[in-house]
Design an enzyme around this catalytic site. Sequence first.
Site, PDB file in Angstrom:
ATOM      1  N   HIS A   1       7.758 -13.303  -6.909  1.00 52.09           N
ATOM      2  CA  HIS A   1       9.430 -13.270  -6.433  1.00 52.09           C
ATOM      3  C   HIS A   1       9.288 -12.826  -4.699  1.00 52.09           C
ATOM      4  O   HIS A   1       8.897 -11.772  -4.382  1.00 52.09           O
ATOM      5  CB  HIS A   1       9.961 -12.293  -7.205  1.00 52.09           C
ATOM      6  CG  HIS A   1      11.274 -11.986  -6.706  1.00 52.09           C
ATOM      7  ND1 HIS A   1      12.581 -12.735  -6.587  1.00 52.09           N
ATOM      8  CD2 HIS A   1      12.078 -10.769  -5.992  1.00 52.09           C
ATOM      9  CE1 HIS A   1      13.662 -12.503  -6.272  1.00 52.09           C
ATOM     10  NE2 HIS A   1      13.344 -11.289  -5.846  1.00 52.09           N
TER      11      HIS A   1
ATOM     12  N   SER B   1      16.834 -14.103  -2.954  1.00 55.20           N
ATOM     13  CA  SER B   1      17.171 -13.054  -3.879  1.00 55.20           C
ATOM     14  C   SER B   1      18.766 -12.462  -3.643  1.00 55.20           C
ATOM     15  O   SER B   1      19.550 -13.526  -3.547  1.00 55.20           O
ATOM     16  CB  SER B   1      16.225 -11.958  -3.918  1.00 55.20           C
ATOM     17  OG  SER B   1      16.105 -11.444  -5.196  1.00 55.20           O
TER      18      SER B   1
HETATM   19  C1  GCU Z   1      16.819  -7.082  -8.812  1.00 57.27           C
HETATM   20  C2  GCU Z   1      17.958  -7.743  -9.173  1.00 57.27           C
HETATM   21  C3  GCU Z   1      18.069  -9.303  -8.622  1.00 57.27           C
HETATM   22  C4  GCU Z   1      17.952  -9.539  -7.377  1.00 57.27           C
HETATM   23  C5  GCU Z   1      16.603  -8.830  -6.895  1.00 57.27           C
HETATM   24  C6  GCU Z   1      16.364  -8.870  -5.444  1.00 57.27           C
HETATM   25  O1  GCU Z   1      15.718  -7.603  -9.374  1.00 57.27           O
HETATM   26  O2  GCU Z   1      18.002  -7.513 -10.458  1.00 57.27           O
HETATM   27  O3  GCU Z   1      19.409  -9.805  -9.194  1.00 57.27           O
HETATM   28  O4  GCU Z   1      17.913 -10.846  -7.077  1.00 57.27           O
HETATM   29  O5  GCU Z   1      16.592  -7.546  -7.242  1.00 57.27           O
HETATM   30  O6  GCU Z   1      17.221  -8.805  -4.639  1.00 57.27           O
HETATM   31  O7  GCU Z   1      15.269  -8.794  -4.828  1.00 57.27           O
END
Ligand code: GCU
Length: 417
Positions: free
Chosen positions: A397, A256
């Site tokens: 995620h 992420s």
């Molecule tokens: C949020 C953000 C993402 C990122 C994520 C994370 O959802 O919008 O761009 O990748 O956090 O780091 O878990």
Amino acid sequence: MKKLIFILSLISQSMLAQNVNYDEAKIPPYTLPDIMTGVDGKKITTTQQWEANRPALLQLFTENVYGPTPAIATKFHSKLLETNSNALGGKAIRKQVLITFDDYPQLKGINILLYIPKNVAKPPVFVGLNFEGNHSIGDDPAVFITQNWMVDFQKNSERVKDNKALEASRGKAVVETWAAEMIIEKGFAIATAYYGDIEPDHTEGWKSGLRGAIGMTDDQKWSAMGAWAWQLSRMMDYLETDAHINSKKAIVVGHSRLGKAAFWAAAQDQRFAAFISNESGEGGAALKRRWYGETHEIINDKFPHWFSGKYKTYGGNIQSLPFDQHQLFGLIAPRPVYVTSAEGDQWADPNGQFLSLKNAEHVFALYGKKGLGADTHPSLNQPVGSHIRYHYRTGKHDMNAYDWEQYLKFAREVVSN
Ligand code: GCU
């Protein structure tokens, strides 16, 4: 009239960009910059021409996205704070190493946690930042609990209170998994550090992090992503000095936002032998021009500290960005790359991540490296490719055990080449 149409199209683009789209059919057409045309406008047909183009392309990302890495002239010291040769049920050596900077005593330094398999001489290593502190990645009671400011990701005051990690957060990382036992078992080492060691992840965090420490007064010139990528390179500096590790086989991995940071680290620092992007999404692996999931406007609005000021000027007009993310993959070529998506993470635009790597294939081909072997997005749990690879798995995620199983297969091939 032409001007009016142009203005109307900008307005409609920027209105779209504030909304989130999850319908492939609604994505307006877009044209990607040709990866085989150099920044100087000349066609690229050889590896020599690609490499000659490399600095200018890197500069384009530097200027427009992350800001230039300042010359940080200070002495680094690494100190072994703790070690044990019977960690992880006797299978690993644990080391906790602190890197400090002479001129910036206000920074507590980078605390690296290493697990090194005992039965392998000089093993290859996965290098990556973690979200919730080294102590959160497993239940090893000897791992130090970070004292640095932390995002309260879990909203659980028994684990993180007033943005400080508590003992109850040991082994309780929920943001990502570091499958330490599995990794050690397969003969790989791990080197991880908490990203908040270098900059606390909030809009004012730059003041008390590295950027403030080196005297920056404009937080828009360099970015948090730039600082975290810098942190990964300092970890690499250390690994080069550790006789127990094969630093020539260091695979940088990130989930992420930390995948976004690892992407920039891998593009800039060619000492990283391979790169794994775990659901890095917008500002990471996903194509910027596709209107699907998180948008450029949303990310910069919510996390203004992640990227530099120039990046924000493309809000409402992303088509004018002089590059797209496939070219950042080009900067990693010919080193192996693995990109992943999850069904439950449409926010990160799975197909946009696939297409981004797909459109970088031409650069890998210059080096005789095979492409993904698929023209369209693969089905669930069906990894495609080899030297460059992609999978789309079931689940949310996260960086989970399925991901690590695939990374270990990939890594075995990386080290055998
Ligand atoms: C949020 C953000 C993402 C990122 C994520 C994370 O959802 O919008 O761009 O990748 O956090 O780091 O878990």
